[in-house]
Motif scaffolding. Structure first.
Motif, PDB file in Angstrom:
ATOM      1  N   ARG A   1       3.142  -1.010  -3.879  1.00  0.00           N
ATOM      2  CA  ARG A   1       4.350  -0.718  -3.092  1.00  0.00           C
ATOM      3  C   ARG A   1       4.351  -1.618  -1.864  1.00  0.00           C
ATOM      4  O   ARG A   1       3.374  -1.675  -1.132  1.00  0.00           O
ATOM      5  CB  ARG A   1       4.361   0.749  -2.667  1.00  0.00           C
ATOM      6  CG  ARG A   1       4.498   1.664  -3.874  1.00  0.00           C
ATOM      7  CD  ARG A   1       4.575   3.107  -3.482  1.00  0.00           C
ATOM      8  NE  ARG A   1       5.816   3.330  -2.744  1.00  0.00           N
ATOM      9  CZ  ARG A   1       5.998   4.338  -1.904  1.00  0.00           C
ATOM     10  NH1 ARG A   1       5.042   5.210  -1.697  1.00  0.00           N
ATOM     11  NH2 ARG A   1       7.153   4.477  -1.283  1.00  0.00           N
TER      12      ARG A   1
ATOM     13  N   VAL B   1      10.112 -11.143  -0.544  1.00  0.00           N
ATOM     14  CA  VAL B   1      10.033 -10.716  -1.949  1.00  0.00           C
ATOM     15  C   VAL B   1      10.091 -11.943  -2.853  1.00  0.00           C
ATOM     16  O   VAL B   1       9.338 -12.053  -3.817  1.00  0.00           O
ATOM     17  CB  VAL B   1      11.155  -9.707  -2.301  1.00  0.00           C
ATOM     18  CG1 VAL B   1      11.178  -9.423  -3.796  1.00  0.00           C
ATOM     19  CG2 VAL B   1      10.986  -8.420  -1.520  1.00  0.00           C
TER      20      VAL B   1
ATOM     21  N   ARG C   1       7.261 -13.107  -5.475  1.00  0.00           N
ATOM     22  CA  ARG C   1       7.612 -13.374  -6.877  1.00  0.00           C
ATOM     23  C   ARG C   1       7.053 -14.736  -7.313  1.00  0.00           C
ATOM     24  O   ARG C   1       6.437 -14.857  -8.362  1.00  0.00           O
ATOM     25  CB  ARG C   1       9.136 -13.395  -6.992  1.00  0.00           C
ATOM     26  CG  ARG C   1       9.684 -12.541  -8.037  1.00  0.00           C
ATOM     27  CD  ARG C   1      11.206 -12.690  -8.159  1.00  0.00           C
ATOM     28  NE  ARG C   1      11.760 -11.373  -8.172  1.00  0.00           N
ATOM     29  CZ  ARG C   1      12.534 -10.853  -7.246  1.00  0.00           C
ATOM     30  NH1 ARG C   1      12.914 -11.559  -6.224  1.00  0.00           N
ATOM     31  NH2 ARG C   1      12.969  -9.626  -7.362  1.00  0.00           N
TER      32      ARG C   1
ATOM     33  N   GLU D   1       7.013  -6.766 -12.598  1.00  0.00           N
ATOM     34  CA  GLU D   1       8.340  -6.208 -12.442  1.00  0.00           C
ATOM     35  C   GLU D   1       8.483  -5.832 -10.981  1.00  0.00           C
ATOM     36  O   GLU D   1       7.582  -5.239 -10.409  1.00  0.00           O
ATOM     37  CB  GLU D   1       8.525  -4.976 -13.310  1.00  0.00           C
ATOM     38  CG  GLU D   1       8.451  -5.214 -14.785  1.00  0.00           C
ATOM     39  CD  GLU D   1       8.513  -3.931 -15.588  1.00  0.00           C
ATOM     40  OE1 GLU D   1       8.676  -2.841 -14.984  1.00  0.00           O
ATOM     41  OE2 GLU D   1       8.400  -4.009 -16.808  1.00  0.00           O
ATOM     42  N   ILE D   2       9.609  -6.170 -10.405  1.00  0.00           N
ATOM     43  CA  ILE D   2       9.869  -5.777  -9.015  1.00  0.00           C
ATOM     44  C   ILE D   2      11.180  -4.999  -9.011  1.00  0.00           C
ATOM     45  O   ILE D   2      12.204  -5.491  -9.502  1.00  0.00           O
ATOM     46  CB  ILE D   2       9.971  -7.002  -8.081  1.00  0.00           C
ATOM     47  CG1 ILE D   2       8.629  -7.734  -8.032  1.00  0.00           C
ATOM     48  CG2 ILE D   2      10.417  -6.578  -6.686  1.00  0.00           C
ATOM     49  CD1 ILE D   2       8.612  -8.964  -7.150  1.00  0.00           C
TER      50      ILE D   2
ATOM     51  N   GLN E   1      13.642  -2.509  -6.420  1.00  0.00           N
ATOM     52  CA  GLN E   1      13.842  -2.012  -5.063  1.00  0.00           C
ATOM     53  C   GLN E   1      14.078  -0.504  -5.128  1.00  0.00           C
ATOM     54  O   GLN E   1      14.856  -0.020  -5.938  1.00  0.00           O
ATOM     55  CB  GLN E   1      15.031  -2.705  -4.420  1.00  0.00           C
ATOM     56  CG  GLN E   1      15.205  -2.357  -2.966  1.00  0.00           C
ATOM     57  CD  GLN E   1      16.296  -3.180  -2.305  1.00  0.00           C
ATOM     58  OE1 GLN E   1      16.987  -3.954  -2.975  1.00  0.00           O
ATOM     59  NE2 GLN E   1      16.443  -3.016  -1.023  1.00  0.00           N
TER      60      GLN E   1
END
Length: 129
Positions: free
Chosen positions: A101, A110, A114, A125-126, A128
């Motif tokens: 997290r 972000v 990545r 996998e991201i 929000q």
């Protein structure tokens, strides 16, 4: 060539990494393909022309005789012929799935995360929250 299993992740090296790439870590085998199907996923004819000079001298030149593999590496799909892979380097990738997290992270950060994960060859996998 080592027998590869669909839905298994592998680490391996290839002949001509300057052409095919060198980041084959945690590559998930999505499918085994014949020549005609492989053509739908990439220009294997051109790629083979580029790679063939780097293959062992006794390598069959008929592309229809090869087995092809569709790998997922990060968010990319890559088609490789069996003869392009160095068989002695094939190993099952060992690893688990982890949840991380990130709190109070801005969108540019972000994107950097990545990119770093991609460079490391880590599937991710991201989402929000």
């Amino acid at each position: 060539m080592t027998v590869l299993s669909v839905n298994t992740r592998y680490n391996f090296s290839v002949h001509a990494p300057s052409i095919l790439g060198s980041n084959f870590r945690n590559a998930e085998l999505m499918a085994e393909l014949n020549y005609r199907t492989a053509l739908k996923f990439g220009d294997v004819v051109l790629r083979h022309r580029q790679v063939y000079p780097y293959l062992p001298a006794d390598t069959e030149s008929d592309l229809t005789k090869y087995n092809y593999y569709l790998f997922k590496i990060g968010d990319k799909e890559v088609v490789l012929a069996d003869v392009w892979i160095l068989p002695e380097t094939v190993e099952v990738a060992v690893g688990g799935t982890y949840t991380v997290r990130l709190l109070g992270v801005a969108e540019p950060q972000v994107n950097m995360i990545r990119e770093q994960l991609r460079l490391l060859g880590i599937s991710f996998e991201i989402a929000q929250l």
